[in-house]
Design an enzyme around this catalytic site. Structure first.
Site, PDB file in Angstrom:
ATOM      1  N   PRO A   2       2.905   1.631   2.823  1.00 20.77           N
ATOM      2  CA  PRO A   2       4.218   1.190   3.464  1.00 20.77           C
ATOM      3  C   PRO A   2       4.690  -0.042   3.000  1.00 20.77           C
ATOM      4  O   PRO A   2       3.993  -1.190   2.864  1.00 20.77           O
ATOM      5  CB  PRO A   2       3.772   0.992   4.927  1.00 20.77           C
ATOM      6  CG  PRO A   2       2.666   1.884   5.306  1.00 20.77           C
ATOM      7  CD  PRO A   2       1.856   1.453   3.943  1.00 20.77           C
ATOM      8  N   GLU A   3       5.830  -0.081   2.328  1.00 17.56           N
ATOM      9  CA  GLU A   3       6.292  -1.281   1.866  1.00 17.56           C
ATOM     10  C   GLU A   3       7.521  -1.837   2.945  1.00 17.56           C
ATOM     11  O   GLU A   3       7.255  -1.352   4.215  1.00 17.56           O
ATOM     12  CB  GLU A   3       7.114  -1.103   0.503  1.00 17.56           C
ATOM     13  CG  GLU A   3       6.159  -0.430  -0.490  1.00 17.56           C
ATOM     14  CD  GLU A   3       6.629  -0.211  -2.026  1.00 17.56           C
ATOM     15  OE1 GLU A   3       7.515  -0.972  -2.174  1.00 17.56           O
ATOM     16  OE2 GLU A   3       6.062   0.600  -2.402  1.00 17.56           O
ATOM     17  N   LYS A  52       5.110  -7.323   4.705  1.00 16.22           N
ATOM     18  CA  LYS A  52       4.472  -6.131   5.347  1.00 16.22           C
ATOM     19  C   LYS A  52       3.765  -6.342   6.457  1.00 16.22           C
ATOM     20  O   LYS A  52       2.841  -5.494   6.915  1.00 16.22           O
ATOM     21  CB  LYS A  52       3.415  -5.942   4.084  1.00 16.22           C
ATOM     22  CG  LYS A  52       4.218  -5.278   3.056  1.00 16.22           C
ATOM     23  CD  LYS A  52       2.984  -4.910   1.699  1.00 16.22           C
ATOM     24  CE  LYS A  52       3.912  -4.690   0.392  1.00 16.22           C
ATOM     25  NZ  LYS A  52       2.753  -4.555  -0.584  1.00 16.22           N
ATOM     26  N   ASN A 161       4.413  -1.190  -4.832  1.00 16.74           N
ATOM     27  CA  ASN A 161       4.467  -0.623  -5.945  1.00 16.74           C
ATOM     28  C   ASN A 161       5.623   0.507  -6.265  1.00 16.74           C
ATOM     29  O   ASN A 161       5.884   0.469  -7.493  1.00 16.74           O
ATOM     30  CB  ASN A 161       3.078   0.159  -6.374  1.00 16.74           C
ATOM     31  CG  ASN A 161       2.443   0.293  -7.487  1.00 16.74           C
ATOM     32  OD1 ASN A 161       2.919  -0.801  -8.194  1.00 16.74           O
ATOM     33  ND2 ASN A 161       1.788   1.369  -7.795  1.00 16.74           N
ATOM     34  N   ARG A 251      -2.300  -2.874 -10.708  1.00 12.61           N
ATOM     35  CA  ARG A 251      -1.627  -1.516  -9.989  1.00 12.61           C
ATOM     36  C   ARG A 251      -0.914  -0.870 -11.103  1.00 12.61           C
ATOM     37  O   ARG A 251      -0.451  -1.453 -12.089  1.00 12.61           O
ATOM     38  CB  ARG A 251      -0.712  -1.709  -8.734  1.00 12.61           C
ATOM     39  CG  ARG A 251      -1.161  -2.652  -7.725  1.00 12.61           C
ATOM     40  CD  ARG A 251      -2.210  -1.938  -6.706  1.00 12.61           C
ATOM     41  NE  ARG A 251      -1.343  -0.817  -6.101  1.00 12.61           N
ATOM     42  CZ  ARG A 251      -0.679  -0.723  -5.061  1.00 12.61           C
ATOM     43  NH1 ARG A 251      -0.395  -1.880  -4.431  1.00 12.61           N
ATOM     44  NH2 ARG A 251      -0.051   0.402  -4.659  1.00 12.61           N
TER      45      ARG A 251
END
Ligand code: ZN
Length: 264
Positions: A2-3, A52, A161, A251
Site C-alpha cells: 500500500p502506498e 505510509k 514502487n 526494487r
C-alpha cells in the site's frame, strides 16, 4: 505494498466510521494484546496518515501506530463481527463497524513525542500538505538517482514502487538521472504528475495512472493492471517498445527505455 494514497484513504474511512466512539480494541492473535489494553474502552479522536504511517489518536493521549508494510491489510466486518480468521493482530470494534488488521509491519501503542519523532524523519507528504520546495531542495543537493530518491521516505513520504514507475513514465524521465542534475522544470513536471496521481489514488482508493479516455471507461470502473501505463506491462502504450525492468534502490522498476530518455 500500500502506498500513501491508501493510508490516507484508510485514515479517512476509519475516522468516518470509528471516530467519537468508545472502541473495543483486542488482539485475537495475541501479539498486540498488552498494547491493546492501553486503548481499549477509550474514545478514538481521529486517524491521521503521514506517508505510509497511520496514527490512531485516542482521548487518553495514547496513539496506535500502524505501518502496513508489504502484507498488512484491514478487513471491514459486518456487525456483530464473526470470529477472527487468520492472524488478526488488532481488532477495532466500534458501535456498528469492526475492522480486523492482519500482517502489518508495525502495530504498537506510542505517545505524542514518539509520533513527532517518526514524522520528523519523514519527508513532505504530497497528500498531507507537504511542501514542494522542500522536496526540490532534497533532490537538488543529492547525487542519488531520481528513481531512488522517489522511494526514499525521508525525501518524499508516501511514494512506493508503482507511483515511482508511473510518474517517471508520464514525465519521460530516465530514472538514473542524478538528483542534482534534474532541471527545475523537469522537477516541476514530476511533482505535478505525482500529486495528481496521488490525489486520484486517494479519491478512488487505488492507484490509477491512465486517463478515462485511454482506458475507454470511467476511472471508477478500471481495475487490475489496466490502471497502469508501465507498471507490470509488457509493451509501452506510447511507442510499443518492450518494457524493461531495471533495479533502482533495490526494487524492480518498469521503464520504457525508448521514451524515458529525458536526461535532466
Ligand atoms: Zn515507450
Amino acid at each position: 505494498m500500500p502506498e500513501g494514497h491508501k493510508t490516507h484513504f484508510i485514515a479517512r474511512q476509519h475516522t468516518g466510521m470509528l471516530a467519537d466512539q468508545k472502541l473495543q480494541v483486542t488482539s485475537p492473535q495475541g501479539r498486540f494484546a498488552a498494547d491493546a489494553r492501553k486503548v481499549s474502552g477509550k474514545v478514538l479522536d481521529r486517524v491521521e496518515a503521514v506517508g505510509k504511517h497511520m496514527f490512531y489518536h485516542f482521548d487518553n493521549k495514547a496513539i496506535v501506530q500502524v505501518h502496513l508494510g508489504r502484507y498488512g491489510k484491514f478487513r471491514e466486518l459486518p456487525s456483530p463481527p464473526p470470529s477472527p480468521v487468520g492472524q488478526v493482530r488488532m481488532r477495532l470494534k466500534g458501535d456498528s463497524t469492526t475492522f480486523d488488521l492482519t500482517g502489518p509491519t508495525t502495530c504498537r501503542v506510542i505517545d505524542g513525542d514518539m509520533r513527532d519523532e517518526i514524522v520528523a524523519k519523514l519527508g513532505p507528504d504530497p497528500l498531507a500538505g507537504g511542501k514542494k520546495s522542500d522536496v526540490w531542495a532534497a533532490f537538488h543537493k543529492s547525487n542519488k538517482p531520481i528513481g531512488g530518491l522517489l522511494l526514499d521516505q525521508s525525501v518524499v513520504a508516501g511514494v512506493g514502487n508503482i507511483f515511482r514507475a508511473e510518474v517517471l513514465f508520464e514525465t519521460r524521465l530516465d530514472p538514473e538521472i542524478v538528483g542534482r542534475d534534474l532541471s527545475q522544470s523537469s522537477f516541476d513536471e514530476l511533482w505535478r504528475s505525482l500529486t495528481k496521481m496521488m490525489k486520484t489514488g486517494l479519491k478512488y482508493g487505488k492507484i490509477i495512472s491512465v486517463t478515462a479516455k485511454e482506458a475507454g471507461m470511467p476511472l471508477a470502473k478500471i481495475d487490475g493492471k489496466d490502471r497502469f501505463r508501465v507498471y507490470g506491462k509488457k509493451s509501452c502504450p506510447r511507442c510499443n517498445s518492450a518494457i524493461q525492468t531495471v533495479e533502482v534502490a533495490a526494487r524492480k522498476l518498469y521503464v520504457c527505455q525508448s521514451c524515458q530518455r529525458k536526461k535532466s
